[in-house]
Structure formats: structure tokens, C-alpha cells
Design a protein around this motif. Structure first.
Motif, mmCIF file in Angstrom:
data_model
loop_
_atom_site.group_PDB
_atom_site.id
_atom_site.type_symbol
_atom_site.label_atom_id
_atom_site.label_comp_id
_atom_site.label_asym_id
_atom_site.label_seq_id
_atom_site.Cartn_x
_atom_site.Cartn_y
_atom_site.Cartn_z
ATOM 1 N N GLY A 126 -15.757 9.316 -28.641
ATOM 2 C CA GLY A 126 -16.654 8.734 -27.653
ATOM 3 C C GLY A 126 -16.277 7.320 -27.264
ATOM 4 O O GLY A 126 -17.102 6.594 -26.705
ATOM 5 N N GLY A 128 -13.655 6.568 -25.225
ATOM 6 C CA GLY A 128 -13.040 6.568 -23.906
ATOM 7 C C GLY A 128 -13.660 7.651 -23.044
ATOM 8 O O GLY A 128 -14.376 8.530 -23.539
ATOM 9 N N SER A 129 -13.402 7.591 -21.774
ATOM 10 C CA SER A 129 -13.892 8.614 -20.847
ATOM 11 C C SER A 129 -12.856 8.841 -19.759
ATOM 12 O O SER A 129 -12.041 7.961 -19.459
ATOM 13 N N ASP A 138 -11.697 2.844 -21.095
ATOM 14 C CA ASP A 138 -12.666 2.445 -22.124
ATOM 15 C C ASP A 138 -14.076 2.842 -21.693
ATOM 16 O O ASP A 138 -14.455 2.666 -20.526
ATOM 17 N N ARG A 139 -14.879 3.329 -22.635
ATOM 18 C CA ARG A 139 -16.278 3.604 -22.320
ATOM 19 C C ARG A 139 -17.065 2.300 -22.234
ATOM 20 O O ARG A 139 -17.938 2.143 -21.375
ATOM 21 N N THR A 179 -22.748 5.332 -27.368
ATOM 22 C CA THR A 179 -21.712 6.347 -27.531
ATOM 23 C C THR A 179 -22.273 7.684 -27.057
ATOM 24 O O THR A 179 -23.435 7.992 -27.317
#
Length: 525
Positions: A126, A128-129, A138-139, A179
Motif C-alpha cells: 500500500g 504506491g499506486s 508514491d501514495r 494506507t
């Protein structure tokens, strides 16, 4: 007639044994799952046996990310923001681990890749996206970041506060970002602040339920070892989170303090917490704050002493809720129907407490509403009996109560009731051999307040359902996402608690004459 703790004799040989599990002897993962349900522990073991990325690897990646954020914190706006809000940037306090996620698009992703992490692992953690073009970013970007620890002490995820210089118009995302759901982090399963305050809690500190992470840290800072803040992380307070407070609910300890914001949303959250905490035997308190303030505001404007004194002076949440229910019936023009409705509403609140705590509230309602002697007692006895027999069910019913006058429609048999929903998710489900058991589980989850129509498609979409036994697999996921409360307490034990503490009892209170063959004018207390 219902069990009457004032008139009926105590059952012979009341049970004295506490049959609840000793959470200290169970594996950490079991403790982290709904307060120690062995079935949930087995489901957790099954989850990791089939996971794409091992649990230990996800923990390692989160630990690396926490170090990355911490290294970038001192020179960021996040440190000065915390100093303004809390009077400290927390850098020298070993209990806390504030961090900063830089504003760039791929800083953490590139950092983890350099350490050997694959994109699959980064996504599974959780951290990164994927963008619409397929790039991994990066998230968390330009955010004050706090790690979220599980009961095992491992970092399960993060919560990030966006830069206060930005807002919704800047497309900077929500004010707080968690997250996403992963194999390790589940929304609604953790309370931020319990890990940070674990030493104080072990020494007898009182948990304080707040709305946000900054409030949680404000309480812990001002609490001086006597209070520890805990925040639900962007979700309504859940049963799993309430179960994590069970170790701090016992005789000899003060009730959990509910310190939700002093606004309508905070009042609703406080009432929700009341039903969940009393279902676990607590007598929660309510932190009084001026309208619109939260604990961090109190700390910022009044200092440590002001917040600490407010915590020490927290009043009864039950009394607060009772006042809300009877206030409209105290005026001279209130009708008899309004007074009866107020008594019944107040009795629900009082009956959720242990019997030895009823009388103070009964006396007050009787006096304020000038009620017929004994009438409030009877309403509380009836409400309390229902609560004692099934606290979890009563709590769920009150959390999900329909608007007045709205009656539920007649229900179809389980397999028919949910057939259309199941078919829309996966046409194989209604014809699978495990469908009847899944349908029954859906009804029970729905009756417990679970949003079946909203959540079941998400559960099915977590991973592709297998070719064999898809209904059984979906039932496993449903069980893991819901919570079955502990069995109702022993009525004899409740009676023992009421009679062994020197509680002042009223004179016999008359139930309806048809139930005890007493004349209607039998005197009350």
C-alpha cells in the motif's frame, strides 16, 4: 416476565469464573483480530498461506518506509505544524515517530526499488499506486505521516495529513489519507495511539477515544501518564477497535473517556461509542469541550494544564445522553406521550450500564420529569434485562436504528433475498454448493448492522474468486470482514456485581399487575 434484579432472587451459586480468553497468552495476530477470536486467527493464517507477498516482507517494507519518512521530517513543514498544534514537534519523544512524505511523485518508490523491492511488493504494502498510464507513484506525497502499529507492534500502515497550505481545490487529496486495504492493514482494525501509549496503559492509564491522530497525541502529551489518546483512523469506531479497549475495561479502572469533537458529528460519534463500550461492560465518560473544539485545540489554546484538568473532570457519558433525551420533555407544555417517550429513551441508555449503576440515573430522571414513582425503574429493568441477555445485539440494533415510523419490509428466505446481489457479483455464486451457508451468513451480518449490499462486491473484488467453491471463499472473506461479539454475560454475574457493592436498592417496584398479580396501586420506592 423479564428478570428483575430488584425483585427476583439471585440465582444459586453465581458463576465466579472469568471465561474470557487471556489475551496475553495468545499470538499477537489473534489479539489483533477482533479481540482474540480463534476462528479469526485461523482465517488470518489461511490469508497469509495464500498471500502473494509474505507478511514479514510487508512489515519490512513498512519499516523501511517509516525510516524514509522520519529522515525527511526535521526540515519539513510537518515539524513546525506539529509544534504549532501540540507545542512540540515530537522529535525528542521516543513514544512517537512522526515523518514526512516528500512532495515528489516517486521518491519512496525509487528508494524501495533501490533496496530490492519489486513493484508488486510496493503495491501489496500500500505504499504506491498506479496512475492511469500504468506508472507506479508514491501514495503519500507532501504529507505529515504517522505509522499505524498493530497489536503485535509491527507497522501495518500509515496515515498522512495533507499540507495545511493546500485544500480540496488544489486537488491535494483528502485531509487525511490512510494506507489502502492490504493483507496487512485493514481499515477499522487498529486504533492509533495504543502502541505509543502502551507503557502508560500497562501502568493503569485511561484510554481516551478521539477523532483524529493529532488529538490522540495531544491527549497523550497532556495526560502525563494518566491518559492515552486513541483514534479510529478515518472510520467510524468499529467493534474490532472497541475490542482492543477491553483490557482497560474492568472494575477498579475509570471508564474510557470519549473525547469526540464538540459538534453534531462528534455527538453522534460519542453516542455510537457509548453503545459499543457499554456492550463490553464499560461506564464511559465524556470530555466536555466548548463548541467546535477538539482536544488538540484545547491543548493549543489552554496548554497542558487546561487539557489535563478537563480530562480529570470528565463527566458521565450516560448522564450526558440521558440529558439529551429528557430535555425536550421538561417544559410545562410537554405531553404525556412526550414524557413517556423520554423515559423510555432514557431507560435504554441507563439499562446499558451494569445494574449497580442504574439507581443514580433512575432517581435523576424520576425527579427531573416528576415521573410516577417506580415507572422509571420498570422501564430501566425491562431495557436492562434485554441488554444483559444480548448486549451485542442490543448495541447493533441501536447503532442501526431506523427512523421513527419506518418499518422493515417482509423478508424473503435467505437464499432468495440475496440471489440477485450474488448473481450480479458472480453468476456462479447462487448455484454453488456453499451458497445456502453464504446466504445465511449474509443475513446474520445484515442483522448485525453490516452493509452487505455495499461491502460484498468489494470483498469479491479483492482477489478473483476460485473456480472451486467460490461461495465458500466469499464466506471466508465475509467472516474476516465482520465481527462476532462475545457471548452475552452471565446474568448471575451481573446480579452479583449489583449486590456485592453496597448498592442502595429501591423498595420493590411493581411490574404491571397482570405479570405479578399485584394491585396497581402497590407503592413504589
Amino acid at each position: 416476565p423479564p428478570f428483575d434484579p430488584y425483585l427476583d432472587p439471585a440465582p444459586a451459586d453465581p458463576a465466579q469464573t472469568d471465561h474470557s480468553p487471556d489475551l496475553g497468552t495468545l499470538p499477537p495476530l489473534l489479539v489483533d483480530l477482533a479481540g482474540g477470536d480463534p476462528a479469526d486467527y485461523l482465517l488470518e493464517e489461511h490469508r497469509w498461506a495464500t498471500a502473494d507477498v509474505p507478511r514479514a516482507r510487508l512489515v519490512d517494507l513498512n519499516t523501511e518506509a517509516a525510516g524514509y519518512f522520519a529522515a525527511r521530517y526535521p526540515e519539513s513543514w510537518a515539524a513546525s505544524y506539529l509544534t504549532e498544534r501540540l507545542g512540540s514537534d515530537l522529535a525528542d519523544d521516543p513514544r512517537f515517530a512522526a515523518g514526512y512524505a516528500p512532495a515528489g511523485w516517486t521518491g519512496l518508490v525509487e528508494h524501495l526499488r533501490a533496496l530490492g523491492a519489486t513493484d508488486t511488493e510496493i503495491l501489496a504494502a500500500g505504499l504506491g499506486s498506479r496512475t492511469r498510464t500504468g506508472n507506479l507513484i508514491d501514495r503519500f506525497r507532501d504529507r505529515l505521516v504517522f505509522p499505524i502499529h498493530g497489536a503485535d507492534g509491527d507497522i501495518h500502515g500509515f496515515i498522512g495529513r495533507r499540507n495545511p497550505a493546500t485544500d480540496d481545490a488544489d486537488r491535494a487529496g483528502p485531509k487525511y489519507l490512510n494506507t489502502p486495504e492490504t493483507d496487512l492493514y485493514r481499515k477499522g482494525a487498529q486504533l492509533l495511539g495504543l502502541h505509543e501509549g502502551r507503557d502508560a496503559l500497562a501502568d493503569g492509564a485511561t484510554p481516551v477515544l478521539v477523532e483524529g491522530p493529532i488529538d490522540a497525541y495531544a491527549v497523550t502529551l497532556a495526560g502525563d501518564g494518566r491518559y492515552v489518546g486513541a483514534a479510529p483512523l478515518g472510520t467510524a469506531f468499529t467493534d474490532r477497535q472497541a475490542d482492543q479497549l477491553r483490557p482497560y475495561i474492568r472494575d477498579g479502572r475509570p471508564g474510557i473517556v470519549v473525547a469526540t469533537d464538540a459538534d453534531p458529528a462528534g455527538e453522534r460519534a460519542a453516542e455510537r461509542a457509548y453503545w459499543q463500550l457499554t456492550a463490553r461492560g464499560d461506564n464511559p465518560a465524556r470530555l466536555a469541550m466548548s463548541d467546535g473544539l477538539d482536544p488538540a485545540d484545547v491543548l493549543r489554546t489552554g496548554g497542558t494544564t487546561t487539557l489535563q484538568q478537563a480530562l480529570q473532570e470528565s463527566g458521565s457519558l450516560a448522564e450526558h445522553l440521558v440529558n439529551q433525551r429528557i430535555s425536550a420533555a421538561t417544559h410545562n407544555t410537554a405531553t404525556a406521550e412526550e414524557r413517556v417517550a423520554a423515559i423510555r429513551a432514557a431507560a435504554e441508555v441507563i439499562g446499558a450500564l451494569r445494574p449497580n449503576r442504574w439507581l443514580h440515573h433512575i432517581d435523576r430522571v424520576t425527579d427531573v420529569l416528576d415521573a410516577v414513582p417506580g415507572s422509571v425503574h420498570l422501564e430501566v429493568i425491562e431495557a436492562g434485562t434485554a441488554w444483559i441477555l444480548d448486549p451485542a445485539g442490543q448495541a447493533a440494533a441501536r447503532l442501526n436504528r431506523r427512523a421513527p415510523g419506518v418499518q422493515p419490509a417482509p423478508q424473503k428466505p435467505d437464499v432468495e433475498r440475496w440471489r440477485d446481489l450474488a448473481h450480479s457479483i458472480d453468476p456462479r455464486l447462487p448455484g454453488d454448493g456453499g451458497w445456502p451457508m453464504l446466504a445465511d451468513a449474509l443475513t446474520r451480518a445484515h442483522n448485525g448492522g453490516y452493509d452487505v449490499n455495499g461491502q460484498l462486491p468489494h470483498l469479491a473484488a479483492q482477489h478473483q474468486l476460485p473456480d472451486r467453491n467460490p461461495a465458500t471463499e466469499l464466506r471466508y472473506r465475509l467472516h474476516a470482514d465482520t465481527h462476532t461479539a462475545n457471548p452475552p454475560p452471565d446474568i448471575a454475574a451481573q446480579w452479583q456485581a449489583a449486590t456485592s457493592t453496597g448498592t442502595r436498592h429501591p423498595q420493590p417496584v411493581p411490574p404491571p399487575a397482570r405479570e405479578r398479580n399485584l394491585p396497581r396501586d402497590t407503592p413504589g420506592r
